[in-house]
Design a protein around this motif. Structure first.
Motif, PDB file in Angstrom:
ATOM      1  N   UNK A 559      45.527  26.454  52.561  1.00 34.70           N
ATOM      2  CA  UNK A 559      45.130  25.046  52.454  1.00 34.70           C
ATOM      3  C   UNK A 559      45.407  24.308  53.756  1.00 34.70           C
ATOM      4  N   UNK A 560      46.564  24.586  54.359  1.00 34.36           N
ATOM      5  CA  UNK A 560      46.887  23.932  55.621  1.00 34.36           C
ATOM      6  C   UNK A 560      45.934  24.349  56.731  1.00 34.36           C
ATOM      7  N   UNK A 561      45.633  25.652  56.774  1.00 28.84           N
ATOM      8  CA  UNK A 561      44.702  26.142  57.803  1.00 28.84           C
ATOM      9  C   UNK A 561      43.319  25.547  57.606  1.00 28.84           C
ATOM     10  N   UNK A 562      42.892  25.444  56.347  1.00 30.04           N
ATOM     11  CA  UNK A 562      41.571  24.878  56.072  1.00 30.04           C
ATOM     12  C   UNK A 562      41.530  23.403  56.483  1.00 30.04           C
ATOM     13  N   UNK A 563      42.639  22.748  56.278  1.00 30.91           N
ATOM     14  CA  UNK A 563      42.678  21.333  56.625  1.00 30.91           C
ATOM     15  C   UNK A 563      42.641  21.127  58.127  1.00 30.91           C
ATOM     16  N   UNK A 564      43.298  22.058  58.898  1.00 30.00           N
ATOM     17  CA  UNK A 564      43.351  21.912  60.349  1.00 30.00           C
ATOM     18  C   UNK A 564      42.074  22.366  61.034  1.00 30.00           C
ATOM     19  N   UNK A 565      41.473  23.392  60.525  1.00 30.00           N
ATOM     20  CA  UNK A 565      40.301  23.970  61.208  1.00 30.00           C
ATOM     21  C   UNK A 565      38.978  23.524  60.590  1.00 30.00           C
ATOM     22  N   UNK A 695      32.534   4.247  60.347  1.00 30.36           N
ATOM     23  CA  UNK A 695      32.916   5.160  61.441  1.00 30.36           C
ATOM     24  C   UNK A 695      33.751   6.309  60.888  1.00 30.36           C
ATOM     25  N   UNK A 696      33.463   7.464  61.443  1.00 27.32           N
ATOM     26  CA  UNK A 696      34.228   8.677  61.062  1.00 27.32           C
ATOM     27  C   UNK A 696      34.401   9.555  62.296  1.00 27.32           C
ATOM     28  N   UNK A 697      35.539  10.149  62.406  1.00 28.26           N
ATOM     29  CA  UNK A 697      35.816  11.089  63.546  1.00 28.26           C
ATOM     30  C   UNK A 697      35.469  12.524  63.216  1.00 28.26           C
ATOM     31  N   UNK A 698      34.913  12.721  62.050  1.00 29.39           N
ATOM     32  CA  UNK A 698      34.576  14.114  61.641  1.00 29.39           C
ATOM     33  C   UNK A 698      33.266  14.534  62.278  1.00 29.39           C
ATOM     34  N   UNK A 699      33.248  15.696  62.988  1.00 30.15           N
ATOM     35  CA  UNK A 699      31.978  16.187  63.563  1.00 30.15           C
ATOM     36  C   UNK A 699      31.018  16.603  62.478  1.00 30.15           C
ATOM     37  N   UNK A 700      29.737  16.579  62.833  1.00 33.98           N
ATOM     38  CA  UNK A 700      28.700  16.969  61.880  1.00 33.98           C
ATOM     39  C   UNK A 700      28.747  18.448  61.611  1.00 33.98           C
ATOM     40  N   UNK A 701      28.198  18.797  60.487  1.00 39.42           N
ATOM     41  CA  UNK A 701      28.121  20.219  60.125  1.00 39.42           C
ATOM     42  C   UNK A 701      27.037  20.910  60.926  1.00 39.42           C
ATOM     43  N   UNK A 702      27.133  22.260  60.940  1.00 43.77           N
ATOM     44  CA  UNK A 702      26.136  23.046  61.693  1.00 43.77           C
ATOM     45  C   UNK A 702      24.755  22.799  61.157  1.00 43.77           C
TER      46      UNK A 702
END
Length: 795
Positions: A559-565, A695-702
């Motif tokens: 869960x932590x890895x999924x949250x970070x990556x 506004x969001x800092x999340x990059x777009x999906x592929x």
């Protein structure tokens, strides 16, 4: 007055006083002997004499000798002068049978002295020539005799002679003399007796005056050589055996024999018969029971027969030797069933002594030994000799070689039955080995060790008993020495340095010296066998452990890895959107059903090339990437229909600015129109629109990025539609798009690419072309943008 005689004596005294003190008057000559030799057929008139004198003399006072020979019957004296101790007197003729007187006189300045006088008959001084024409004749009927003939050297009228005869076997230096009592007659032949048959003899004869005490013996005559005739063998064959273990609870016995000591001729064959002791058979004189073995004269030892013999079987062997005259007596030998049945000798010792091998032993206890057989083997050559039963010390009677090892065995014989042997080894003389052992490695050298192996030196090259081996190995200037026992043929060197060259050789030693073997070089390994594999296995296990730990961490911390990556993308529909309008109050009206408003510009999938009117596709000019960037930008947060999140509103052509502009913040916007719904009459009040952004800092999906790229490739044919997606509401049943309006809009878009299209009410309803599906209409609400004069407002 001094008389002349007194003066003479005074001068003599003065002279004597001046002489050396060591000078003396001469001593009396002693041991005077004279001889007259024979010339042709008479006696020479020259008499030679010699004597001894012990007196001292010097060069200043020499001694002179005078030899006198006087014939008493005539009174004639013959003299000879000399300074030596021998002289000759020459007579006119030799006086046979007449007396002679002979003496010697020694004289110097101090005096004169005479020897004893010899008074004898003249013939007593004669030495004749040896007998001539000596011959030896053999007679077949007398195999032990030889008849000798010779000729008198001088006629009996001058001298009556007596003879002496001696003989020996050919090759021997031990002479046998015939007694003088048998040859004191005036004879010219003699028969030698008690000789060995079939033996070659050498005979010599000499002579002298037959009168006792007169004359000298002549020299020995020339050799007369003759061989005695053959006779039947006078002794038994020398029968012996060679026993070898066949490895199958049995023995292999070879019967061998030498000619009888008294062969009395050439042995042409042996007859052998082997009788089984376990049977009741008796030895019979039948040709079917005897086996004839021919003899090869070049071989001194004859192999008679070879048989296998089990340990529980006993045999009796009979052998006879035959020559051209007859047959010998039978030799008997019994091989017992149990080899340990008869005890061996005790404390056998063999050692060199004065060029021979000396043997000593103690006889077996409580046993009567009839004889002993001593055999010796060297280089597979066997020989033997027999000793009497009461012997405990003997020498090997053979011509042994130096530096050869001999295996000596002593066998007791009990009335023809062979006992158990005792063995010993010895060298007649020892020396340093002829060569050293060659050394080599067993396998490959290790990192710190190497195994050396070598072969034993052959027996004929050892030249003595090997006492020890010495191993030498060097590395650089350092030499190491290791001594190992003589029964060692391998050794492992330890504590060696890795990746180092070593030179090694082995020295073999006897009590008389050492000899080095050949040199061998090797290089130790840099890594020990298996060390590299261990390192690789260790590293692999470590890597596997790290991988396993990483997998475990991934499982327990997924869960932590999924949250970070892979952070979750916020749902714009669930986010709080700030309402903002540059000229109107921020009041949003809830859209009603079937209202083509509130278009959310999030995905570019709606921007399909089919939105463009087919008639305008050909007339659309192709634009560069710069224009694509300008025309696809909505000017609000950098994202609108037909735009990519990686494109900037900047007019710069450099792609690096695009990434820098949009990588940190992604803006989502929505413009909601307050009126202009389908089926409703437009209000007279000015339209109010709500502009919402987030506004969001999340990059777009592929998927979003790929869709956006696809839009860039296809948008050049319908740029006017993607730039101003403005639709008007009409009460009619069909929405239409005015082509002239689209053209005018395209021109306006080129003039100012950052201005939004104003919301207008038209009487005709604008709808997508037939190529757009009904799904698009249901999922993409129409948004109306309010006019913006100053671009973005601060947010």
């Amino acid at each position: 007055m001094v008389s002349a005689r007194g003066l003479q004596l005074l001068s003599l005294a003065c002279l004597v006083s001046l002489l050396p003190t060591r000078a003396d008057r001469p001593e009396k000559p002693v041991n005077l002997s004279c001889k007259a030799v024979q010339e042709d057929t008479y006696i020479s008139p020259v008499i030679s004499c010699k004597w001894e004198a012990e007196g001292r003399h010097t060069a200043e006072v020499p001694i002179k000798y005078t030899l006198f020979v006087k014939q008493p019957m005539t009174g004639e004296i013959t003299k000879a002068f000399t300074s030596a101790k021998s002289a000759e007197v020459h007579l006119n003729v030799f006086p046979n049978f007449m007396p002679l007187e002979i003496w010697v006189e020694a004289e110097n300045q101090l005096g004169t002295v005479e020897s004893e006088h010899l008074m004898n008959e003249a013939n007593s001084f004669v030495e004749t020539n040896p007998p001539s024409g000596v011959q030896a004749l053999s007679e077949k009927s007398f195999p032990t005799c030889l008849l000798i003939h010779w000729t008198h050297p001088i006629h009996m009228t001058y001298l009556r002679l007596t003879y002496q005869i001696r003989y020996c076997q050919l090759g021997s230096h031990v002479w046998t003399y015939v007694p003088l009592a048998d040859t004191d007659k005036y004879i010219e032949s003699f028969r030698l007796q008690n000789l060995r048959p079939d033996t070659e003899y050498v005979i010599q004869v000499c002579c002298k005056n037959s009168r006792k005490g007169h004359g000298y013996w002549s020299n020995w005559s020339t050799n007369a050589t003759e061989k005695t005739p053959e006779d039947r063998p006078g002794s038994k064959p020398d029968l012996w055996i060679i026993v070898a273990d066949d490895g199958m609870n049995g023995r292999e016995v070879q019967f061998i024999s030498k000619d009888p000591e008294l062969a009395n001729g050439r042995i042409t064959r042996f007859d052998i018969m082997i009788q089984n002791q376990d049977s009741k058979d008796k030895v019979k004189n039948g040709s079917r029971e005897w086996e004839h073995i021919s003899v090869n004269k070049s071989e001194r030892i004859t192999l008679l027969k070879k048989i296998p013999l089990t340990d529980n079987k006993s045999v009796k062997v009979h052998v006879t030797a035959i020559n051209s005259v007859g047959k010998s007596q039978k030799a008997l030998l019994v091989i017992p069933a149990n080899a340990n049945e008869f005890a061996p000798v005790e404390e056998l010792m063999v050692r060199p002594h004065e060029g021979q091998l000396s043997l000593e032993w103690k006889p077996p206890n409580n046993r009567n030994v009839s004889e002993y057989v001593v055999d010796w083997v060297s280089d597979n050559q066997l020989d033997w000799q027999r000793e009497s039963g009461n012997t405990t010390h003997t020498f090997i009677k053979a011509d042994l070689k130096k530096f050869f090892r001999y295996k000596v065995s002593v066998w007791p014989i009990y009335s023809g039955r062979i006992g158990k042997p005792a063995h010993a080894e010895a060298f007649l003389e020892q020396a340093a080995p002829e060569r050293g052992p060659p050394v080599r490695l067993s396998g490959s050298p290790g990192r710190n060790d190497a195994k050396l192996i070598w072969e034993e030196i052959p027996q004929h090259q050892r030249r003595g008993f090997i006492t020890n081996y010495t191993i030498f190995y060097t590395s650089g200037g350092e030499t190491h020495v290791i001594t190992v026992p003589a029964n060692t043929t391998s050794y492992t060197l330890t504590s060696l340095s890795a990746n180092t060259k070593y030179d090694t050789f082995i020295s073999a030693s006897t009590i008389r010296g050492s000899t080095n073997g050949t040199n061998h070089s090797f290089i130790t390994l840099k890594y020990a066998p298996g060390e590299i594999e261990g390192i690789v296995v260790g590293v692999s296990l470590g890597f596997l452990f790290v991988v396993l730990m990483a997998m475990l961490i991934c499982i327990y911390k997924k869960d932590l890895i999924k949250k970070n990556f892979w952070p979750e993308i916020p749902n714009p529909g669930e986010s709080t959107i700030g309402n903002w309008s540059p000229d109107y109050p921020l009041k949003a009206e809830t859209p009603k059903e079937n209202c083509l408003s509130g278009i959310s510009v999030l995905n570019m999938d709606i921007c399909d090339g089919k939105c463009v009117i087919e008639d305008d596709k050909a007339s659309l000019p192709l634009k560069k990437d710069k224009y694509l960037s300008e025309e696809h930008s909505s000017g609000i947060g950098g994202s609108s229909c037909m735009s990519s999140p990686r494109q900037s509103v900047s007019d710069s052509d450099e792609g690096g600015d695009m990434a820098d502009t949009t990588s940190s913040t992604i803006q989502y916007s929505s413009v909601v129109a307050s009126s202009g719904y389908k089926g409703q009459t437009p209000s007279s009040h000015p339209q109010q629109s709500i502009f919402s952004r987030s506004e969001s800092t999340q990059p777009l999906l592929d998927s979003e990025e790929s869709a956006d790229m696809l839009v860039q490739d296809g948008s050049r044919q319908f740029q006017h539609f993607s730039r101003q997606p403005c639709f008007t509401h009409n009460t009619g049943n069909r929405d239409t798009t005015d082509s002239d309006d689209f053209n005018q809009l395209e021109v306006e878009q080129q003039e100012n690419s950052l201005d939004f299209c104003p919301l207008e009410e038209v009487t005709e309803q604008t709808t997508p072309t037939d190529e757009l599906s009904a799904d698009w209409l249901s999922t993409a609400p129409v948004s109306s943008y309010m006019p913006q004069l100053g671009g973005y407002r601060p947010q």
